[in-house]
Every structure is written in structure tokens, then in C-alpha cells.
Motif scaffolding. Structure first.
Motif, mmCIF file in Angstrom:
data_model
loop_
_atom_site.group_PDB
_atom_site.id
_atom_site.type_symbol
_atom_site.label_atom_id
_atom_site.label_comp_id
_atom_site.label_asym_id
_atom_site.label_seq_id
_atom_site.Cartn_x
_atom_site.Cartn_y
_atom_site.Cartn_z
ATOM 1 N N TYR A 29 62.913 -38.235 -22.469
ATOM 2 C CA TYR A 29 62.972 -39.289 -23.486
ATOM 3 C C TYR A 29 61.905 -39.065 -24.558
ATOM 4 N N LEU A 30 60.703 -38.700 -24.105
ATOM 5 C CA LEU A 30 59.593 -38.502 -25.032
ATOM 6 C C LEU A 30 59.903 -37.385 -26.033
ATOM 7 N N ILE A 31 60.543 -36.312 -25.563
ATOM 8 C CA ILE A 31 60.851 -35.185 -26.442
ATOM 9 C C ILE A 31 61.845 -35.585 -27.528
ATOM 10 N N ALA A 32 62.608 -36.647 -27.290
ATOM 11 C CA ALA A 32 63.531 -37.142 -28.317
ATOM 12 C C ALA A 32 62.904 -38.219 -29.186
ATOM 13 N N ILE A 33 62.115 -39.113 -28.575
ATOM 14 C CA ILE A 33 61.591 -40.269 -29.309
ATOM 15 C C ILE A 33 60.372 -39.915 -30.151
ATOM 16 N N LEU A 34 59.463 -39.072 -29.640
ATOM 17 C CA LEU A 34 58.253 -38.733 -30.385
ATOM 18 C C LEU A 34 58.559 -38.031 -31.713
ATOM 19 N N PRO A 35 59.447 -37.022 -31.763
ATOM 20 C CA PRO A 35 59.787 -36.441 -33.072
ATOM 21 C C PRO A 35 60.432 -37.454 -34.005
ATOM 22 N N HIS A 36 61.205 -38.376 -33.450
ATOM 23 C CA HIS A 36 61.801 -39.439 -34.254
ATOM 24 C C HIS A 36 60.712 -40.263 -34.936
ATOM 25 N N LEU A 37 59.640 -40.506 -34.209
ATOM 26 C CA LEU A 37 58.515 -41.271 -34.746
ATOM 27 C C LEU A 37 57.719 -40.446 -35.746
ATOM 28 N N LEU A 38 57.412 -39.199 -35.385
ATOM 29 C CA LEU A 38 56.590 -38.351 -36.255
ATOM 30 C C LEU A 38 57.293 -38.013 -37.567
ATOM 31 N N ALA A 53 67.387 -32.637 -30.485
ATOM 32 C CA ALA A 53 67.701 -31.542 -31.410
ATOM 33 C C ALA A 53 67.755 -32.018 -32.853
ATOM 34 N N ILE A 54 68.154 -33.268 -33.065
ATOM 35 C CA ILE A 54 68.259 -33.801 -34.426
ATOM 36 C C ILE A 54 66.937 -34.389 -34.897
ATOM 37 N N THR A 55 66.278 -35.171 -34.041
ATOM 38 C CA THR A 55 65.039 -35.832 -34.480
ATOM 39 C C THR A 55 63.922 -34.830 -34.741
ATOM 40 N N ALA A 56 63.944 -33.695 -34.052
ATOM 41 C CA ALA A 56 62.864 -32.712 -34.207
ATOM 42 C C ALA A 56 63.048 -31.807 -35.414
ATOM 43 N N GLY A 57 64.142 -31.951 -36.141
ATOM 44 C CA GLY A 57 64.327 -31.177 -37.365
ATOM 45 C C GLY A 57 64.334 -29.680 -37.142
ATOM 46 N N ARG A 58 63.440 -28.958 -37.805
ATOM 47 C CA ARG A 58 63.424 -27.497 -37.733
ATOM 48 C C ARG A 58 63.082 -26.988 -36.332
ATOM 49 N N GLY A 101 64.243 -28.462 -33.673
ATOM 50 C CA GLY A 101 65.218 -29.121 -32.819
ATOM 51 C C GLY A 101 65.899 -28.218 -31.820
ATOM 52 N N ARG A 102 66.089 -26.963 -32.171
ATOM 53 C CA ARG A 102 66.797 -26.064 -31.259
ATOM 54 C C ARG A 102 66.035 -25.906 -29.951
ATOM 55 N N CYS A 103 64.735 -25.655 -30.039
ATOM 56 C CA CYS A 103 63.888 -25.518 -28.850
ATOM 57 C C CYS A 103 63.668 -26.871 -28.183
ATOM 58 N N SER A 104 63.399 -27.895 -28.983
ATOM 59 C CA SER A 104 63.135 -29.226 -28.451
ATOM 60 C C SER A 104 64.327 -29.741 -27.656
ATOM 61 N N GLY A 105 65.528 -29.585 -28.209
ATOM 62 C CA GLY A 105 66.723 -30.039 -27.526
ATOM 63 C C GLY A 105 66.953 -29.306 -26.220
ATOM 64 N N PHE A 106 66.679 -28.012 -26.207
ATOM 65 C CA PHE A 106 66.846 -27.208 -24.992
ATOM 66 C C PHE A 106 65.986 -27.761 -23.858
ATOM 67 N N PHE A 107 64.717 -28.036 -24.160
ATOM 68 C CA PHE A 107 63.812 -28.548 -23.127
ATOM 69 C C PHE A 107 64.206 -29.959 -22.694
ATOM 70 N N ALA A 108 64.529 -30.831 -23.655
ATOM 71 C CA ALA A 108 64.907 -32.199 -23.308
ATOM 72 C C ALA A 108 66.165 -32.209 -22.450
ATOM 73 N N GLY A 109 67.135 -31.373 -22.810
ATOM 74 C CA GLY A 109 68.389 -31.330 -22.071
ATOM 75 C C GLY A 109 68.214 -30.853 -20.647
ATOM 76 N N TRP A 110 67.449 -29.785 -20.474
ATOM 77 C CA TRP A 110 67.267 -29.243 -19.131
ATOM 78 C C TRP A 110 66.441 -30.176 -18.250
#
Length: 530
Positions: free
Chosen positions: A416-425, A107-112, A114-123
Motif C-alpha cells: 500500500y505504501l509503495i502506491a500511496i507515498l508516490p501519490h502524496l509526493l 505504476a501510475i502514481t510513481a510516474g517515471r 512506476g515500472r519498478c515501483s509497480g513491480f515491487f508493489a505487485g509482488w
């Protein structure tokens, strides 16, 4: 249902913050007691990973991908892969020590986004941990049936025998997590002892007993050199890569301790230490244990035909007696059972963190922390019920159950990828560094390698285990991963209007992220993942 409004900690005065109570890095009130220390949280990681026992429970699968040399070299290769994954996770856990783990980080690494990204990563991460906990319960169930069968030669194991043992292991684990929260650190330390002592004793016995009994060891060539590809794939290289799945299942839990971030002091420092300890001990014990087992086997065909738990046959060959086999089975059962407890600790806390952001059905119910036992009681109970349903699926069709278990690695690594890839991008700019931080080019290289390996192996691990394929031997992980991802997507559209999403608390007065769950001296700012 509209979620109960959490007190907003944005620009609160000292008096107002005190009224809200202690706020942790996730932006939520600190509700759980910090019962765990560094050693006990390391114990949870080592016990929940339980690498050598998980490897032993599925050794026959990997032997077809190259024989003993394939088993060893594939484990070494996948260990390198998970060192990169663990380093990337440790960095994020140190910077953002929240019990929600990848859910919060994404949710944090994906920025704007993050809300959707965090939801998918969490589930995806929760579903992986639920399936992982159920699979460990099944391994423990098979072990208990095998221990009984060791002294009853005429006994024929049925699915319902394993199912009964599965239920006992599942519910004893869940009840322990729900009612014995204060005892969990002690159990983690005890489990760490059983894991290390168990593998040490087992390695010594498997190494010494064939010599004592005057039987032969496997030759050096058969253990280290003689490649035996029985998968049906013409390419030995592809068989090698596909065979790394077994090691990935054994090593694939580097995020487990991150879900205890709100239950340990100074998590920014202690979490990466625990992850390093878990992975180091897991890799070393797994490699030593595997080598000892392979030298002790003198009849591979008997192992392949031994049924649900080939490890019992390996132990019988090593010790030459049913009593010796039973003793070693007890040594592997004790850490496996404690691993069940660790699995339900992690699954329950992951579901609880989703619930407190209104991401689950009946969120207000599952988000409650029990006032007496001080743990996510309702969330853990719900995980136990879901695991029971999965056990019923096993009774109906072991192929269907294995289809769920087969997607564990894909679900964890995708989260993991949903959290790490936005961190990289985002050029690693959305995260305030914690105690453990890979600065400069090191961080980029580790993150890039991690993302590439996840993508490549998630595809490879979807291929059939062997050729030719039939309905029973088919690898259904791609189907299950896709189906569960579609479920999460559908639930996102149902829940997005009331879903709150993670938030991250920063210390304005010090210019750094809170890492110990303490509220700042002056003000605290809350950054919402929007």
C-alpha cells in the motif's frame, strides 16, 4: 521468453478498437465476465476480511498485551488506523479500477519510476495474499480438528491431523474458484449471510448463556480497566502498540475487492462502496464479538492452556457444554471456510495480473483465462500448489510457517505504501480523480497519516512478541519481510528486460479515466508507466 505483444490501443480508430475488443482501464482486453454486482462484491470483501472470526482464532496472543482491556482498546486503535488506509485505497481504486490493484496504482502514481515501483508493489501484495490464504486454511484446519476433539476427550491433535484438514480446505477452495466461477457471486452473498448471522448468534449465546446457567460473567473492571501486561516489556505503552498486531491481521485486507475490478459493472463507483461496507461491518462485528467473548470467559488460565484453538475453550465456558461449543465452532467455521475461497480468489487474480505483464515465471501460461470457466484457472492452480508447499513447511516446523504468516501485515501495508507515498509526493497530480476522491487538504491529511502509520507500525510489529526471547517465540517477520523483498529485487533484475508493466487507459474525448470497461467513442490513449 519475450512476452506476446498485446494490441496497442494508442490512438486506435473505432474500427480497430472493435477488432481488439473491449479494453478495460488497465489497457488489457476485457477477458473476464462481469459476474459480480455491488452486493456480491461487498460479500467477497466481508467474507475475505472475516474480521471477527480471524480475531477469535488468535485471541490468546492479544490477551498477553494488556489482558481484556488491551484487547478492546488495541482493536479500537488499529481500527482508526485502517480507516485511513481504507480511505486512501478506496480513492485509488475509484480512480484506477484495475484488477491488479496496488500493482497498477503504484505504476501510475510513481510516474517515471512506476515500472519498478509497480513491480515491487505487485509482488509484495501477491506474496501477502498467498500467505494470508494459507493462514486462513490453517485456521480452518485447526477448527475442524477442534470440532472433532470436542467429543473425543482423549484425542491428542497432531500436526498431520491439521495438515490433512489444511489440504482439504485449500483444495476445495481452489477447485471451487477454478470450476465454479459463475457461482462465486452466490457464494459471496451466502458467505455474507453466514458472517453476519454467525456473529449475531454467537454474541447472543455468549451474552445470554452464562446468565441462563447461573454462572458469573467477567467483571466490568476486568474487561474494561484491569491492565495486565504479560509481554515482558517494561513499557505498557509499547506493549499496547505491539498488541495492535492481532487487530491488524484481522482488519488488514481493505484491498481485496479491488482485485475484482474487472468483474463488476461501474467499478469506479462500486469498489469504494464495497471497501467502505467491508471495513464498517468488519470493525463493528469484531468489536461487538470481542466484548461478548471477554465477558463470557471466567477462567483465563484454561483458555491460555487450551492448545491450538482457544476459541473452543471460550465457547465451552460460555455454553457449559461440548455440544454448545461445537455449535458455535460450526458457526465460525462456515465463514472461515468461505474466507478461504475469497483468499484464493484474490491471490489467483493478483498473480494473473502480474503474469499478463510478464512479471512472473511462465507468464504466458499463468496469464491465460480459461475459455470455458472464464477465470484465471492456471494462476489459481499455481497458488494452490504454493499453499500446499507452505502446508508442508508447517508439518516440518510450525515456527517456520508462523514466520511466513507473521509478515502478512508488513507485506500488505508495504505494498500500500509503495502506491500511496508516490501519490502524496507527486502532489496527487498523476491520478485522474474517480467517483470517490478526497479533494483539497482532506486527501493530503489522510495520505500523510496513512504513510506515517504504516512506517511506524511496520517497525513496531517486527519486535519480539514477548521477552525473554527464544528460537520458538521469536518474531521472524523482519527476517521474512526482508528475505521476500530481496527475492523480489533479484527477480526484478532477472525479469526487467522483458517485463511490460501496467498501462492506464484515459478517455480523451471526455477528459476522464474509463471506469466501466467501455472503449471511447472516438479514440483511447494509453499511458504507459515508464
Amino acid at each position: 521468453m519475450v512476452p506476446e505483444k498485446q494490441p496497442d490501443v494508442h490512438a486506435l480508430s473505432v474500427t480497430e478498437t472493435a477488432a481488439v475488443g473491449e479494453v478495460n482501464v488497465s489497457g488489457h482486453r476485457q477477458e473476464l465476465h462481469r459476474n459480480f454486482g455491488l452486493w456480491s462484491v461487498c460479500g467477497v470483501g466481508i467474507v475475505t476480511g472475516n474480521t471477527w472470526a480471524a480475531l477469535g482464532g488468535s485471541i490468546v496472543v492479544v490477551l498477553s498485551n494488556g489482558g481484556p482491556p488491551g484487547a478492546i482498546y488495541e482493536l479500537l486503535a488499529i481500527s482508526v488506523f485502517y480507516v485511513f488506509v481504507a480511505a486512501s485505497i478506496a480513492e485509488l481504486a475509484s480512480a484506477m479500477p484495475a484488477s491488479s490493484g496496488v500493482y497498477h496504482w503504484s505504476a501510475i502514481t510513481a510516474g517515471r519510476y512506476g515500472r519498478c515501483s509497480g513491480f515491487f508493489a505487485g509482488w509484495l501484495n501477491f506474496l501477502a495474499w498467498l500467505i494470508g490464504a494459507a493462514s486462513i486454511s490453517l485456521i480452518a484446519g485447526n477448527q475442524t480438528v477442534a470440532m472433532y476433539a470436542a467429543f473425543h476427550p482423549g484425542f491428542v491433535a497432531r500436526k498431520w491431523h491439521v495438515f490433512v484438514s489444511y489440504l482439504v480446505c485449500t483444495w476445495v477452495s481452489c477447485v471451487t474458484v477454478m470450476f465454479a466461477n459463475r457461482a462465486l457471486p452466490m457464494l459471496a452473498n451466502l458467505g455474507m449471510f453466514f458472517v453476519i448471522a454467525g456473529v449475531t448468534i454467537t454474541v447472543i449465546i455468549c451474552s445470554v448463556m452464562p446468565h441462563v446457567r447461573g454462572t458469573t460473567y467477567a467483571s466490568n473492571a476486568s474487561v474494561w480497566k484491569d491492565w495486565d501486561n504479560e509481554t515482558g516489556y517494561s513499557s505498557d505503552g509499547f506493549a499496547f502498540l505491539a498488541g495492535m498486531l492481532n487487530g491488524a491481521y484481522a482488519l488488514g485486507t481493505p484491498d481485496c475487492v479491488s482485485h475484482l475490478a474487472e468483474e463488476i459493472p461501474n467499478p469506479s463507483v462500486n469498489l469504494p462502496k464495497a471497501i467502505i461496507g467491508q471495513m464498517s461491518i468488519g470493525i463493528v462485528t469484531a468489536i461487538v464479538y470481542l466484548i461478548a467473548l471477554l465477558y463470557a470467559i471466567h477462567d483465563f488460565s484454561a483458555v491460555a492452556e487450551s492448545g491450538n484453538l482457544p476459541i473452543a475453550e471460550i465457547y465451552r465456558q460460555a455454553t457449559g457444554s461440548r455440544g454448545g461449543s461445537l455449535g458455535l465452532l460450526i458457526l465460525i467455521f462456515l465463514p472461515t471456510f468461505l474466507c478461504c475461497i475469497g483468499g484464493y480468489i484474490t491471490a489467483g487474480r493478483m498473480f494473473w495480473t502480474l503474469s499478463r505483464d510478464n512479471a512472473t515465471p511462465f507468464s504466458s501460461h499463468h496469464a491465460r483465462v480459461h475459455p470455458t470457466f472464464r477465470n484465471p484457472f492456471n494462476a489459481t492452480l499455481f497458488c494452490g500448489l504454493l499453499a500446499t508447499v507452505l502446508g508442508c513447511i508447517y508439518v516440518g516446523s510450525s515456527t517456520a510457517f508462523n514466520a511466513f504468516v507473521g509478515c502478512f501485515v508488513q507485506l500488505t501495508t508495504m505494498s500500500y505504501l509503495i502506491a500511496i507515498l508516490p501519490h502524496l509526493l507527486s502532489r496527487r497530480a498523476n491520478v485522474t480523480p474517480g467517483w470517490f476522491w478526497m479533494s483539497g487538504k482532506t486527501g493530503y491529511v489522510v495520505n500523510i497519516v496513512t504513510c506515517l502509520l504504516i512506517v511506524v507500525f511496520d517497525v513496531i510489529f517486527c519486535f519480539p512478541y514477548a521477552l525473554p526471547v527464544n528460537a520458538q517465540s521469536m518474531n521472524y517477520s523482519s527476517l521474512m519481510t526482508g528475505g521476500l523483498s530481496l527475492f523480489v529485487a533479484a527477480w526484478w533484475f532477472v525479469r526487467q528486460s522483458t517485463y511490460v508493466g501496467p498501462k492506464s487507459v484515459l478517455m480523451q474525448n471526455e477528459g476522464k479515466r474509463m471506469t466501466d470497461g467501455q472503449v471511447g467513442d472516438a479514440t483511447a490513449a494509453t499511458r504507459y508507466a515508464e
